[in-house]
Design a protein around this motif. Sequence first.
Motif, mmCIF file in Angstrom:
data_model
loop_
_atom_site.group_PDB
_atom_site.id
_atom_site.type_symbol
_atom_site.label_atom_id
_atom_site.label_comp_id
_atom_site.label_asym_id
_atom_site.label_seq_id
_atom_site.Cartn_x
_atom_site.Cartn_y
_atom_site.Cartn_z
ATOM 1 N N ASN A 146 30.547 3.786 -13.200
ATOM 2 C CA ASN A 146 29.571 2.782 -12.765
ATOM 3 C C ASN A 146 30.373 1.588 -12.263
ATOM 4 O OD1 ASN A 146 30.481 1.490 -15.103
ATOM 5 N ND2 ASN A 146 28.611 1.855 -16.269
ATOM 6 N N ASP A 147 29.702 0.495 -11.914
ATOM 7 C CA ASP A 147 30.402 -0.656 -11.339
ATOM 8 C C ASP A 147 31.472 -1.213 -12.274
ATOM 9 O OD1 ASP A 147 28.954 -0.518 -9.004
ATOM 10 O OD2 ASP A 147 27.445 -1.976 -9.627
ATOM 11 N N LEU A 148 31.158 -1.266 -13.573
ATOM 12 C CA LEU A 148 32.121 -1.803 -14.533
ATOM 13 C C LEU A 148 33.312 -0.862 -14.714
ATOM 14 C CD1 LEU A 148 29.710 -3.305 -17.222
ATOM 15 C CD2 LEU A 148 31.154 -4.558 -15.590
ATOM 16 N N ALA A 149 33.057 0.437 -14.621
ATOM 17 C CA ALA A 149 34.149 1.410 -14.701
ATOM 18 C C ALA A 149 35.103 1.234 -13.526
ATOM 19 C CB ALA A 149 33.589 2.825 -14.722
ATOM 20 N N ILE A 150 34.551 1.031 -12.349
ATOM 21 C CA ILE A 150 35.380 0.841 -11.161
ATOM 22 C C ILE A 150 36.190 -0.449 -11.277
ATOM 23 C CG2 ILE A 150 35.277 0.394 -8.675
ATOM 24 C CD1 ILE A 150 32.859 2.389 -8.701
#
Length: 304
Positions: A146-150
């Motif tokens: 997700n965005d935080l993983a990226i």
Amino acid sequence: MSKDIRLNQKVITAFPNSISVTIKREDLIHPFVSGNKFRKLKYNLLEAKKNEQTTLLTFGGAFSNHIAAVAYAGKEKGFKTIGIIRGEELESKISENPTLIFAQNCGMQLEFISRDAYRLKSDDSFLEKLKQQFGRFYLLPEGGTNDLAIKGCEEILTQEDAQFDYICCAIGTGGTISGIINSALSHQKVLGFPALKGDFLKEEIRSFVQNENWEFITDYHFGGYGKVNEALIGFINSFYKQNKIPLDPIYTGKMVFGVIDLIQKNYFPAQSKILLIHTGGIQGIQGMNMKLRNKQLPIIEIND
């Protein structure tokens, strides 16, 4: 989780045309939450704490690196964890599965569902049923992207990596390579090696990245996700004996095989400096060796 470790290890093998190959040992970041899983979870766990969430819920298959990582990270950081596992038949076979045993020993609650139901894992109605069943939880998607993983994966490359011309990475859900593309420098080309057949993840990756200096190499999936053959196993064993670097057979092993094959085929210009990202996944070797033994095939001769 543990202190971040950055270690670039040069591959001993001599390559033609003065090409050099280095591996970024992301697998050494943490003994149980290694590689891209550490990166993907870093900011998600902070967000879960910020939102006062006490439960992490996620999805995965029988030998999922993500399930193992979430289970341990939850234990380490004080979260309850729930794993929605693909395949009802696995419920009676937990004792035969090292990944599921590990997750369960870390305190993860395992919920087994059919493959048909698993395909609905992103549907709002399905997620609502899970909320009714388990109460409030912080959702981590399958594979953790997700965005935080990226955001976490954007921290894989460091200033010392500016010397490299090519950055190579295996692709599962696309999160890791998206972070790498975002942080790569303008003179660097990012090569992605999908573990699944096809290049259908391209559009999803485009939604996460701004740079255009990347390319898919789709010839090294060995038949699809989780598929291996004797040539790949032999390569992983030979590479370990020579370099003392363990490779998993699902992701990094295939990527390294592909890069070395491309070097032999003169894909890279002379004097290229190539950086390979080791995304971890070593915990899955034990499960893969169980399958290989059942098929009377050679096993991976590391960490077994």
